[in-house]
Design a protein around this motif. Structure first.
Motif, short mmCIF file in Angstrom:
data_model
loop_
_atom_site.label_atom_id
_atom_site.label_comp_id
_atom_site.label_asym_id
_atom_site.label_seq_id
_atom_site.Cartn_x
_atom_site.Cartn_y
_atom_site.Cartn_z
N ALA A 1 31.36 36.43 52.72
CA ALA A 1 32.67 36.92 52.30
C ALA A 1 32.50 38.28 51.63
O ALA A 1 31.52 38.50 50.91
N VAL A 2 33.43 39.17 51.86
CA VAL A 2 33.35 40.52 51.28
C VAL A 2 34.70 40.90 50.67
O VAL A 2 35.73 40.28 50.95
N ASP A 3 34.63 41.93 49.83
CA ASP A 3 35.83 42.47 49.17
C ASP A 3 36.56 41.43 48.34
O ASP A 3 37.78 41.43 48.24
N GLY A 4 35.81 40.53 47.75
CA GLY A 4 36.39 39.54 46.87
C GLY A 4 36.83 38.28 47.58
O GLY A 4 37.03 38.26 48.80
N VAL A 5 36.97 37.23 46.79
CA VAL A 5 37.41 35.93 47.29
C VAL A 5 38.72 35.58 46.60
O VAL A 5 38.84 35.69 45.37
N ILE A 6 39.69 35.17 47.37
CA ILE A 6 41.00 34.83 46.82
C ILE A 6 41.03 33.36 46.41
O ILE A 6 40.62 32.49 47.17
N LEU A 7 41.51 33.12 45.20
CA LEU A 7 41.69 31.77 44.69
C LEU A 7 43.18 31.43 44.70
O LEU A 7 44.00 32.24 44.26
N ASP A 8 43.50 30.27 45.21
CA ASP A 8 44.87 29.77 45.18
C ASP A 8 45.02 28.80 44.03
O ASP A 8 44.22 27.87 43.89
N LEU A 9 46.07 29.02 43.23
CA LEU A 9 46.23 28.27 41.99
C LEU A 9 47.57 27.56 41.94
O LEU A 9 48.51 27.91 42.66
N LEU A 10 47.64 26.58 41.08
CA LEU A 10 48.80 25.69 41.04
C LEU A 10 50.01 26.33 40.39
O LEU A 10 51.14 25.99 40.71
N GLU A 11 49.78 27.25 39.47
CA GLU A 11 50.89 27.82 38.71
C GLU A 11 50.89 29.33 38.81
O GLU A 11 49.95 29.96 39.30
N ASP A 12 51.97 29.93 38.33
CA ASP A 12 52.14 31.37 38.34
C ASP A 12 51.11 32.01 37.41
O ASP A 12 51.11 31.77 36.20
#
Length: 1382
Positions: free
Chosen positions: A412-423
């Motif tokens: 993975a490059v240019d960072g990894v996106i995390l999906d989260l439960l809240e804003d």
């Protein structure tokens, strides 16, 4: 008299009239009114304007004549210019008014903001490490610049405020050895209603061996003494939340790939899936040596699907037999321009896409000269997965000093996106976050740095580092295992300055780093303390009393203590701490909310002396709680045996019993409230409730008796515990409350087995019991226990247990005769043996092996052979009801059972343990297991092992209603119609059962053998349990009622024997014969024993009879018969009174018989050879075995599908079964299931199901057969309404399935490659939002996907659903209730 604002507002920072009893009513946190002086002449600005006006009039005043002439002229023109003048005047007035109002609004101070107090003076002490600052009465300072001083004392009305501005552009750092706030002094950085916007840092510096201590406070501190005020309020940000999508190691679901090798002659090739970044093929073609290899490569490339990524790297040399047609194939399929000219030992690397042409190809070539290519031939291209993650594929080739090297990398490059439960839009680039472990090792927690992410929505962040471990982001098998994610960064930072390494006096034998950080200490009678959204880093010291935040002997700090506003910590981040997180020491009514404690030494959230009550811990996160040195319970085994300065004599501490109890939440009194907290990794326990017999520490003597054991439990709701070694939740034990002595050499406050939780109304044992309620506990991936709970009455409900060594163990509140017979119950709960959370090697995970329903490799608790159990029975009585068990499948290495028993149990198990309305999932193949000789079980010859038993009330375990399940070799409980269950090592019997508690004196070390008259060849031998070398031995066998037994000894018969009737109801009986020498004489009496007072009543002497016939005729009378020929003393044990509830004994007390024997002979009293066959009886069935239940139990098992940490949300359970080619041939059914409703399909084609995302109802279903498969694309694009969940599954191999673009409209990040797939399953959404749960699954040709399960949240605002009513949230209602508690 204090000045009053013209509008009637009281001034801020009023000094209390009496710090010990009165809090200033003028102080309201967050409503900061600036000082207003007494009315005085015009301000400087207005005065300056006035003087200028006067000067102008004096300089330009005209003469009287001139005034008259000008007046006449004005009168002549007045009529003409009236309208003009009026217009100009009006315009000027409004312009001036607008300017004045603008200036006023721009520069008027905000009365909520402490730094805008008009009486503040700008203060710049500069940088002088020798300057000792005292801010006293009249000193109202605003710090706007960096400063370094020796120390600061704020007292007698002095005030220090950090300057701020509207755009938050200031960056102020104050370095000092300490700050002491007392006697009316105050320190403010922001306020509750005027959050500090800039960056404020307080650095506490100094070494432990420099200078003297400040009395009570020590070194490197912020101290708040009597009448002191500390208000720190940073910018609000969400403190912590959960992942909503699994974060994979390296950021890629398939993992990263790296390969490097010397030589490896020929063309090394990798084929990578363009949708997942998974390396599909690893191969090497020796085109240097063999033409056939060149042809094989040609065929290989032609066989790849269009769109596949291909990486090629030369190893050594590849050109000699690389055929022209193979080069042409590479050119045609991959777009290479350099392969045509490839020569001997040239380094060449290529990354391209099958069918992508020149534009998709990146390649590099290096010429070979003098055993070197002068650098790497490096090829690299970047791609996106179908989930949207960017990744790169690299290939390289080179010669370096005569050595050929080649390799590949996919990452993975240019960072990894995390999906989260809240804003999480309040989280900013450069913030540090921590993601908790979701495996057995807490050391899989990881820190990340946030990057700018314009493509992220408000539920996403991008991190700089690639993850090392797997972090779950899904509800798995019904249990919420989503990783906690906390933000560590705040704009107010208090930091302890440390040295680069440990130095003398700081426990350097245990730590290789400096542990002498800063600390905040608050004393009694402070005026106000409120900390919100503050970061505490490198705080705490390995010294008693020096913790990141320490409320020290503060008493009541809420309204009960005279405070108009409750004291709190809110949104505080405490990390990399050197001693605890928050210490609540003899302090009551504190609120700790949204606070993170990460990477700490010793107990994290710590209640100290055992008297702390009414404190509320709401939505706090603690993780990576490591051992410390301060208390024995903080220490690990190494520290435990090494620290002996407080033990008596040469005593060597025992780690397992004295120490090893470090916990994230250490709750030393039950009357505290825990709501929505997470204990996400501790060396020992997540949440530990313990019970002090007496107040300890500095509170010792203030409260002679804490009554903690008897006090009802405060609120316990929706807490989660995981990745802990000993237990997630532990309710048991106390601490030693006496100093070390010759009588007890152990250290003061070491762990002690001296307390049992038995809550009663008003903490009065004479009043009714009050059941302790554990509501909504989630426990997973705890090495030993998900939860160990001792005491009663205790109820656990609505809870989920998964992947624990043992899910839940109930232990009674003590040993009979001291145990009052309390009960424990678990209901509406889920137990999962081995879930789809397979874990990840690393951290401190030591064990792995195959297991689970799919027999995949996974991390394991304790050991590969450890017998995993869902619910463990120990003593009792327990009640297990309305629970579901999933995924308990034994392996060749271990027994994995849904229900099991305490291993190597030396004590008793009551037959009143009962189970009802339980459900075993299809993936439970071992419902019950009684153990077998071998690892962990050893010889299974302990007394409790042999007497293991429970009552299957409704047949939901065995299929036979109202039966008892015991160990197969226990003939005390059998009859001829009992049914063996060999795989359980158990037996199912009908009948009635009770226990006899047998206590023997002089001698006290006997082994007892008990024989049922019907089975004399199958005796039971009991070793007994002699606790702490007591003067008596004790046994407690389970016995079938209305039967006869004989008892024998392995030595001289005891002179005194007590027989207690345990769990006997009125008129229930057994006949018992005890072996004695024939010359023995007896005195036999019965009485009723009161355990609370140790008194007894209703004493009756037994009289002897001359025959068994006479004894049987007088069964209910107090008679005994001694058979001289066999040496057996016979009598009946028959209950006279009924029992109440779960009490072991009757409502009148414990009915017992005392046998006082005068024994002349010292011979061994074993009468078995004489007793049988004389007293043998043919086995009979006292109660017929019921017929096997054939009707499926509709009400069995929990009614809840998922146990989540957001119970106010509704989840949809979706299961998709997609079959392989082989499974299709066996006529298995393909289906999509929604909340248990199954929608099957049997034809080859594509099946779709549409669900309303707001209400969860199925609104449409369609099956597209192969013949009309092309119509599905239009349907997916236009036929599905907004806010719909779209579920799709295939059956069989579908040709010409062109739906990649359509799936993008439902959430995929790019068109997916769907050709030559065995199975396809898809979870999508139609709407203006891309949920994190959108997922595409595919399998290679001929393969299936087995069963896929996903829990999808419903009723989300982002779907377009109506907003939920937050007032219905139970956690918020409980928080209100806790705040009202007194």
């Amino acid at each position: 008299m204090q000045p009053i604002d013209p509008r009637g507002s009281s001034p801020v920072f009023l000094q209390p009239q009496n710090g010990s009893s009165h809090r200033s009513s003028g102080y309201v946190p967050g409503k900061v009114v600036p000082f207003r002086p007494s009315p005085h002449p015009k301000s400087q600005t207005s005065a300056k304007i006035t003087s200028v006006g006067q000067e102008a009039r004096a300089t330009f005043a005209p003469s009287p004549e001139e005034q008259h002439r000008q007046a006449e002229a004005r009168r002549r023109k007045r009529h003409k210019n009236t309208l003009i003048c009026f217009g100009i005047s009006s315009f000027s007035f409004f312009v001036a008014l607008a300017v004045i109002l603008g200036i006023s609004s721009k520069y008027a101070p905000d009365e909520n903001c402490p730094d805008q107090n008009p009486r503040l003076q700008n203060w710049n002490p500069g940088h002088d490490v020798g300057k000792k600052v005292i801010i006293k009465k009249g000193d109202l300072f605003r710090l706007n610049l960096d400063a370094t001083v020796h120390s600061i004392i704020i007292q007698n009305g002095g005030l220090l405020v950090f300057g701020d501005d509207k755009d938050g552009s200031r960056n102020i750092t104050l370095r000092t050895r300490f700050i002491l706030i007392k006697d009316g002094g105050a320190l403010h950085i922001g306020a509750q209603n005027c959050r500090y916007k800039s960056k404020a840092t307080i650095i506490l510096y100094g070494k432990s061996d420099e200078g003297g201590d400040v009395p009570t406070f020590g070194k490197k501190f912020i101290g708040v003494g009597s009448d002191g005020t500390l208000e720190l309020h940073g910018t609000q940000k969400l403190s912590w939340t959960l992942l909503s999508k699994t974060l994979y190691s390296s950021g890629l679901a398939s993992g990263s790939y790296a390969f490097e090798r010397n030589f490896s002659r020929g063309l090394n090739v990798r084929v990578i899936d363009q949708d997942t970044a998974q390396v599909l093929v690893v191969d090497k073609f020796d085109t240097h040596e063999y033409q056939n290899e060149s042809r094989r490569l040609q065929d290989f490339l032609k066989g790849q699907d269009p769109g596949r990524i291909v990486a090629i790297a030369v190893g050594d040399s590849a050109a000699k037999n690389l055929l022209v047609e193979t080069k042409q194939t590479i050119q045609h399929l991959l777009g290479s321009k350099l392969v045509e000219g490839l020569e001997y030992r040239q380094a060449w690397a290529l990354v391209g896409v099958i069918g992508g042409g020149n534009s998709s190809c990146n390649e590099s070539l290096r010429v070979y000269e003098n055993h070197s290519t002068g650098g790497k031939a490096l090829a690299q291209r970047e791609f996106f997965t179908v989930d949207g993650q960017k990744f790169s594929v690299r290939a390289f080739s080179e010669w370096n000093e005569g050595v050929p090297r080649s390799g590949f990398q996919v990452e993975a490059v240019d960072g990894v996106i995390l999906d989260l439960l809240e804003d999480v839009s309040s989280w900013k680039p450069e913030d540090q976050i921590v993601v908790a472990s979701t495996d057995y090792s807490m050391y899989q927690a990881e820190e990340f740095t946030l990057l700018l992410c314009p493509e992220c929505n408000k539920y996403q962040v991008k991190v700089k580092e690639n993850p090392q471990f797997l972090h779950m982001g899904d509800v798995t098998d019904g249990v919420d295992m989503r990783a906690e994610v906390g933000v560590l960064t705040r704009n107010i930072l208090i930091k302890g300055e440390t040295e680069k390494s440990c130095y003398a006096g700081n426990q350097c034998q245990f730590f290789n780093y400096d542990t002498f950080g800063g600390h905040i200490k608050i004393l009694k009678n402070f005026t106000a303390v409120h900390l919100s959204h503050v970061e505490l880093r490198q705080m705490g010291q390995q010294l008693i009393g020096s913790y990141p935040v320490h409320f020290h002997l503060c008493g009541d700090v809420d309204e009960k203590g005279g405070y108009s506003y409750r004291t709190y910590l809110d949104g505080v981040s405490i990390h990399h701490s050197f001693s605890r997180c928050v210490t609540i020491h003899a302090t009551n009514g504190l609120l700790i909310k949204d606070t993170i404690g990460y990477d700490t030494l010793g107990h994290c959230f710590f209640l100290e002396d055992g008297i702390e009550q009414r404190n509320t811990l709401f939505h706090n996160l603690g993780l990576v709680t490591k051992p410390g040195t301060l208390l024995p319970t903080d220490r690990n085994s190494t520290m435990c045996v090494a620290i002996k300065d407080k033990v008596f004599g040469n005593y060597v501490p025992v780690p397992s019993t004295d120490c090893m109890a470090v916990s994230t939440f250490w709750i030393a009194h039950p009357n505290n409230h825990l709501i929505n907290n997470a204990a996400a990794g501790s060396q020992d326990a997540g949440i530990w409730y313990l019970f002090h017999k007496n107040s300890t520490g500095e509170s010792h003597g203030l409260n002679l008796e804490t009554k903690a054991e008897l006090t009802p439990l405060g609120i316990f709701y929706n807490n989660r515990v995981h990745s802990n070694f000993k237990a997630g939740l532990f309710i048991d034990k106390g601490v030693k409350t006496t100093n070390a002595s010759a009588e007890d050499a152990r250290e003061y406050l070491c762990l002690d087995n001296n307390a049992r939780f038995r809550p009663h109304q008003d903490a009065d044992p004479e009043k009714p019991r009050v059941a302790a309620l554990i509501d909504r506990l989630i426990a997973f991936k705890n090495n030993d226990h998900g939860s160990w709970v001792r005491g009663g009455d205790i109820i656990i409900q609505n809870s989920g247990f998964a992947d624990n060594g043992i899910g839940l163990t109930f232990a009674s509140d003590g040993s009979f005769p001291n145990d009052e017979g309390s009960s424990q119950e678990v209901s509406e709960s889920l137990f999962v043996g081995e879930s789809r959370n397979y874990g990840f090697q690393g951290g401190q995970n030591k064990y792995s092996g195959t297991g689970g329903i799919d027999n995949k490799n996974r991390t394991l608790p304790r050991n590969r052979t450890f017998p995993i159990r869902g619910f463990q029975i120990y003593d009792g009585p327990i009640h297990l009801t309305k629970c579901t068990f999933k995924n308990f499948v034994p392996t060749a290495d271990r027994y994995t059972s849904a229900i099991g028993f305490l291993l190597k149990n030396p004590w008793q198990i009551t037959p009143k343990n009962n189970i009802s309305l339980v459900k075993f999932d299809v993936n439970v193949s071992l419902e019950v297991f009684f153990g077998k000789p071998g690892p962990w079980f050893e010889d299974t010859e302990m007394d409790g092992d042999k007497n293991s038993i429970f009552h299957d009330v409704d047949g939901s375990v065995t299929g036979y209603k109202d039966t008892y399940v015991g160990r197969m070799d226990n003939f005390l409980i059998r009859h001829p119609k009992c049914m063996n269950v060999t795989r359980w090592n158990g037996v199912i019997c009908s009948g009635a059962y009770a226990q006899v508690y047998i206590q023997t004196w002089n001698p006290q070390n006997l082994t007892m053998t008990i024989v049922r008259d019907e089975y004399p060849t199958n005796p039971m031998t009991l070793r007994g349990i002699n606790q702490r070398a007591a003067a008596f031995q004790q046994y407690q066998p389970v016995m079938m009622l209305q039967k006869g037994y004989t008892i024998h000894w392995n030595g001289q018969a005891p002179q005194t024997t007590f027989l207690y009737l345990i769990n006997f109801n009125r008129n229930e009986w057994i006949q018992v014969g005890l072996c004695y020498p024939s010359s023995t004489t007896f005195q036999v009496t019965s009485d009723v024993f009161q355990r609370q007072t140790s008194a007894f009543h209703s004493v009756v002497d037994y009289t002897s009879v001359t025959s068994m016939v006479e004894l049987r005729k007088n069964q209910s009378q107090k008679k005994f018969y001694f058979d001289n020929s066999t040496g057996l003393l016979f009598l009946y044990l028959q209950a006279k009174y009924n029992r109440d509830g779960h009490s072991y004994c009757s409502s009148q007390g414990c009915e017992r018989v005392k046998i006082q024997a005068t024994v002349q002979s010292k011979e061994i009293s074993n009468c078995m050879t004489k007793a049988y066959p004389k007293y043998y009886k043919a086995p009979t069935v006292p109660q017929p075995m019921p017929a096997r239940t054939t009707v499926q139990c509709k009400n069995c098992g929990t009614t809840q599908m998922a146990f989540t940490s957001d119970p106010h949300k509704t989840y949809l359970l979706v299961q998709i079964q997609s079959l392989s080619k082989m499974e299709l041939q066996s006529s298995l059914q393909s289906f999509i299931s929604v909340n248990g409703s199954t929608f099957p399909f049997k034809s080859v084609g594509v099946f779709t199901l549409v669900v309303d995302a707001c209400v969860g109802s199925v609104t449409g279903q369609k099956l597209f057969l192969q013949a009309n498969i092309k119509s599905i694309e239009e349907y997916l694009k236009t036929g599905i309404p907004q806010r719909s969940i779209v579920l799709l599954s295939t059956r069989g191999e579908i040709r010409s399935l062109n739906i990649s673009e359509a799936l993008m409209s439902l959430g995929t990040a790019k068109p997916a490659h769907l050709q030559n797939k065995g199975s396809i399953a898809f979870f999508g959404f139609r709407g203006n939002f891309r949920p994190s749960w959108v997922k595409l699954f595919t399998s290679p040709a001929g393969q299936g996907l087995s069963q896929i399960e996903k829990y999808i949240p419903l009723q989300m605002e982002e779907y377009g659903c109506p907003r939920m009513n937050s007032s219905k949230r139970k956690d918020l209602e409980l928080l209100k209730r806790a705040s009202r508690a007194r």
